[in-house]
Design a protein around this motif. Structure first.
Motif, mmCIF file in Angstrom:
data_model
loop_
_atom_site.group_PDB
_atom_site.id
_atom_site.type_symbol
_atom_site.label_atom_id
_atom_site.label_comp_id
_atom_site.label_asym_id
_atom_site.label_seq_id
_atom_site.Cartn_x
_atom_site.Cartn_y
_atom_site.Cartn_z
ATOM 1 N N GLY A 38 0.794 -1.212 0.000
ATOM 2 C CA GLY A 38 0.000 0.000 0.000
ATOM 3 C C GLY A 38 0.829 1.267 0.000
ATOM 4 O O GLY A 38 2.052 1.234 -0.068
ATOM 5 N N GLY A 39 0.138 2.388 0.075
ATOM 6 C CA GLY A 39 0.780 3.689 0.069
ATOM 7 C C GLY A 39 -0.104 4.715 -0.614
ATOM 8 O O GLY A 39 -1.198 4.407 -1.083
ATOM 9 N N VAL A 40 0.397 5.921 -0.656
ATOM 10 C CA VAL A 40 -0.304 7.032 -1.287
ATOM 11 C C VAL A 40 0.588 7.556 -2.408
ATOM 12 O O VAL A 40 1.742 7.918 -2.171
ATOM 13 C CB VAL A 40 -0.605 8.165 -0.276
ATOM 14 C CG1 VAL A 40 -1.255 9.351 -0.974
ATOM 15 C CG2 VAL A 40 -1.484 7.646 0.858
ATOM 16 N N VAL A 41 0.040 7.564 -3.631
ATOM 17 C CA VAL A 41 0.803 7.986 -4.804
ATOM 18 C C VAL A 41 0.042 9.107 -5.501
ATOM 19 O O VAL A 41 -1.117 8.933 -5.884
ATOM 20 C CB VAL A 41 1.016 6.812 -5.792
ATOM 21 C CG1 VAL A 41 1.793 7.275 -7.019
ATOM 22 C CG2 VAL A 41 1.719 5.644 -5.102
ATOM 23 N N THR A 44 -6.376 3.809 4.474
ATOM 24 C CA THR A 44 -6.093 2.912 5.588
ATOM 25 C C THR A 44 -4.633 2.471 5.505
ATOM 26 O O THR A 44 -3.968 2.678 4.485
ATOM 27 C CB THR A 44 -7.018 1.692 5.556
ATOM 28 O OG1 THR A 44 -6.770 0.951 4.354
ATOM 29 C CG2 THR A 44 -8.487 2.112 5.621
ATOM 30 N N GLU A 45 -4.169 1.840 6.560
ATOM 31 C CA GLU A 45 -2.762 1.422 6.629
ATOM 32 C C GLU A 45 -2.348 0.536 5.450
ATOM 33 O O GLU A 45 -1.282 0.682 4.907
ATOM 34 C CB GLU A 45 -2.501 0.689 7.949
ATOM 35 C CG GLU A 45 -1.068 0.265 8.145
ATOM 36 C CD GLU A 45 -0.080 1.440 8.145
ATOM 37 O OE1 GLU A 45 1.058 1.241 7.667
ATOM 38 O OE2 GLU A 45 -0.436 2.515 8.625
ATOM 39 N N GLU A 95 -0.210 13.071 3.086
ATOM 40 C CA GLU A 95 1.059 13.235 2.387
ATOM 41 C C GLU A 95 1.286 12.057 1.433
ATOM 42 O O GLU A 95 0.942 10.926 1.752
ATOM 43 C CB GLU A 95 2.179 13.288 3.425
ATOM 44 C CG GLU A 95 3.565 13.417 2.859
ATOM 45 C CD GLU A 95 4.624 13.411 3.943
ATOM 46 O OE1 GLU A 95 5.748 13.824 3.620
ATOM 47 O OE2 GLU A 95 4.358 12.982 5.081
ATOM 48 N N ALA A 96 1.882 12.333 0.292
ATOM 49 C CA ALA A 96 2.182 11.282 -0.683
ATOM 50 C C ALA A 96 3.446 10.543 -0.288
ATOM 51 O O ALA A 96 4.427 11.152 0.145
ATOM 52 C CB ALA A 96 2.369 11.889 -2.071
ATOM 53 N N ASP A 97 3.407 9.214 -0.439
ATOM 54 C CA ASP A 97 4.629 8.419 -0.291
ATOM 55 C C ASP A 97 5.486 8.586 -1.543
ATOM 56 O O ASP A 97 6.707 8.617 -1.459
ATOM 57 C CB ASP A 97 4.285 6.942 -0.082
ATOM 58 C CG ASP A 97 3.540 6.722 1.224
ATOM 59 O OD1 ASP A 97 4.078 7.117 2.276
ATOM 60 O OD2 ASP A 97 2.420 6.171 1.188
ATOM 61 N N GLN A 129 8.743 10.418 -1.120
ATOM 62 C CA GLN A 129 8.498 11.546 -0.224
ATOM 63 C C GLN A 129 8.527 11.173 1.260
ATOM 64 O O GLN A 129 8.651 12.058 2.103
ATOM 65 C CB GLN A 129 7.120 12.149 -0.529
ATOM 66 C CG GLN A 129 6.927 12.581 -1.954
ATOM 67 C CD GLN A 129 7.559 13.916 -2.238
ATOM 68 O OE1 GLN A 129 7.385 14.854 -1.491
ATOM 69 N NE2 GLN A 129 8.318 14.003 -3.303
ATOM 70 N N THR A 130 8.346 9.890 1.568
ATOM 71 C CA THR A 130 8.260 9.443 2.966
ATOM 72 C C THR A 130 9.168 8.233 3.173
ATOM 73 O O THR A 130 9.677 7.650 2.213
ATOM 74 C CB THR A 130 6.824 9.027 3.325
ATOM 75 O OG1 THR A 130 6.476 7.876 2.549
ATOM 76 C CG2 THR A 130 5.820 10.150 3.096
ATOM 77 N N GLU A 131 9.315 7.814 4.425
ATOM 78 C CA GLU A 131 10.108 6.616 4.717
ATOM 79 C C GLU A 131 9.531 5.395 4.009
ATOM 80 O O GLU A 131 10.261 4.585 3.453
ATOM 81 C CB GLU A 131 10.194 6.370 6.227
ATOM 82 C CG GLU A 131 11.066 7.376 6.950
ATOM 83 C CD GLU A 131 12.500 7.424 6.417
ATOM 84 O OE1 GLU A 131 13.089 6.360 6.154
ATOM 85 O OE2 GLU A 131 13.026 8.538 6.255
ATOM 86 N N LYS A 132 8.203 5.261 4.043
ATOM 87 C CA LYS A 132 7.547 4.154 3.345
ATOM 88 C C LYS A 132 7.833 4.241 1.844
ATOM 89 O O LYS A 132 8.109 3.247 1.198
ATOM 90 C CB LYS A 132 6.036 4.199 3.606
ATOM 91 C CG LYS A 132 5.271 3.045 3.024
ATOM 92 C CD LYS A 132 3.805 3.116 3.447
ATOM 93 C CE LYS A 132 3.070 1.865 3.049
ATOM 94 N NZ LYS A 132 1.696 1.849 3.568
ATOM 95 N N GLY A 133 7.781 5.442 1.316
ATOM 96 C CA GLY A 133 8.074 5.661 -0.098
ATOM 97 C C GLY A 133 9.516 5.322 -0.448
ATOM 98 O O GLY A 133 9.788 4.720 -1.473
#
Length: 156
Positions: free
Chosen positions: A27-30, A99-100, A118-120, A139-143
């Motif tokens: 998952g994530g936000v793109v 969601t997570e 915030e976008a990953d 953009q993030t640690e997950k990203g």
């Protein structure tokens, strides 16, 4: 941290989306940026195909979101082009989609500024010669974690 690619043709854009799918299974936000006709929905189709979805993929320009349930991963494809005010997104319960374990692919994310998380990753598409210039930026640690995995997939 950024990857720059040149992509020529719809099939190549879908293949890139399939490669991206390999590293976004958690998952994530793109955010997907680019003018009309740059291939954002084609890239999303490639991501969905890479995750195993075989049905039709259309731009959710009028519905705002198209949800897909794939092997335990909830994928939400947003197109916010027609949103006049980010507050409209609150009325549709947009926060419930993030969601997570969900993967949210958002076209025209700037229309939801202030409401969206915030976008990953930010993926920007632009016109070059007979193809597209694609810039992928974490953009993030997950990203960043997914980004390192993608570098290995793309260069192997």
């Amino acid at each position: 941290m950024r990857i720059e690619k040149e992509v020529y043709g719809e099939e190549a854009m879908e293949r890139l989306g399939g490669s991206i799918a390999l590293v976004l299974k958690n998952g994530g936000v793109v955010y997907l940026e680019g003018d009309l006709g740059m291939g954002k929905t084609t890239l999303v189709r490639g991501v969905l195909r890479g995750l195993g979805y075989q049905g039709p993929v259309k731009s959710p320009t009028y519905t705002l979101v198209e949800p897909y349930e794939l092997s335990g991963l909830e994928v939400n494809h947003f197109d916010l082009y027609r949103v006049a005010d980010a507050e409209e997104l609150e009325y549709m319960g947009i926060r419930d989609y993030f969601t997570e374990g969900s993967l949210c692919l958002i076209e025209w994310a700037d229309m939801g500024r202030g409401v969206l998380p915030e976008a990953d990753w930010v993926i920007s598409l632009g016109l070059i010669r007979q193809g597209r210039h694609v810039s992928l930026e974490a953009q993030t640690e997950k990203g960043y974690a997914a980004f390192h995995a993608l570098q290995k997939v793309i260069t192997s």
